[in-house]
Design a protein around this motif. Sequence first.
Motif: not given
Length: 387
Positions: A195-196, A218, A223, A225, A250, A253, A297-298
């Motif tokens: 994800t990261y 994020r 992103v 989510i 955030d 994170s 970004d995520y």
Amino acid sequence: MLAGADSDGRVGILVADRPPAGGWIVPAGWSGTVMESDRRNWWDPKAGARRGELPTSHGPRPQTSLVDAAALPLQPVPITWFMINIPEERVIEEIAGNDPLRLERAVTVVIPAYNEGDHVAEQVRAVQRTLAATDWAYEVIVVDDGSSDATATEADLTGAVVLRRPQNRGYGAALKLGISRAQYDWILITDADGTYPVEAIPSLLAEADRNEMVIGGRLGANVAIPLIRRPAKWFLNRLAGYLAGQRLPDINSGLRLMRRSLIQRYEFLLPDGFSFTTTITMSAACNGHAFVYVPIDYHARLGQSSIRARHAYDFTILIVRTIVFFNPLKVFLPLGAVLFVAGVGKFIFDITRDNLSESAVLGIIGALVVWSVGLLADQNVRIAGRR
């Protein structure tokens, strides 16, 4: 007056006993005291001046040395030796919050993993490639938190240090285990689920010298989510920002760079579950530690998430508990104010009805009790902070 340097590298000027008609000129910003005066005869033919004249420049430190005038065809004159103190270049010292010590450029990456056998190796190799392109020394530690698949085996193929627990203890417990085995004083944490973005790691490292913690917020253009989590995330970030007295976009994170000393200071507060990152963020924000957000970004998660809806309630309780621990008045004063306003409002309403109710009295008394508890809690915090 002639400028020169002696054999020890000291900077000085030579002044004749009889100054010229216009008086001796000392460069602006220079200061000196008489260190020694004698009748020795010195002269420097390389200074570009003759008796009774000034050097043509007062610029950088002269590279010439003083010589005995007796060996020169010039008429020697009595002189006085002055030691000159040239002002040192002023440097602004960067202080990283409560811990001004600058650490070496070396980082330990801790990656907790639970049933991530399908992609943990790919994530570890991506981290290794990214760090290899920097000038930082590094090591990677993967903590297998009781996985039932081949997470530990796959991680071991990458050459990373692998720590395996027989039972699942939680995200925070895995991080604390990896940090306890870290070789370096900078700790970088990230997830094994993809994800990261690992390409954001150099941006975090670039902020290390000026901060105790660098958070990958994020906040980037991409992103991913889930929509169902966004309302709870928005509420928790706003609540945490209000209670901490600063904007926290955030709070939880999972990509961040931290000093080991920061983690050790609040280790007794750090839980074994998902609230590890939230707690360290709130602890740093409430105690004046230097930290900064770097937008990242995520990505969408690889595999199944372990986050459940009930964790939002856990996060809320954790935020309130952390604030009560560090700044209880932030909680007790507003809560008491709500009771007081309700009690006074009911009291005014009862007066119009010529009937004083128990609820009005209880509201006012309840406010006084809550405020008293808050003051006692604040006093305990301040006393404990002096120890």
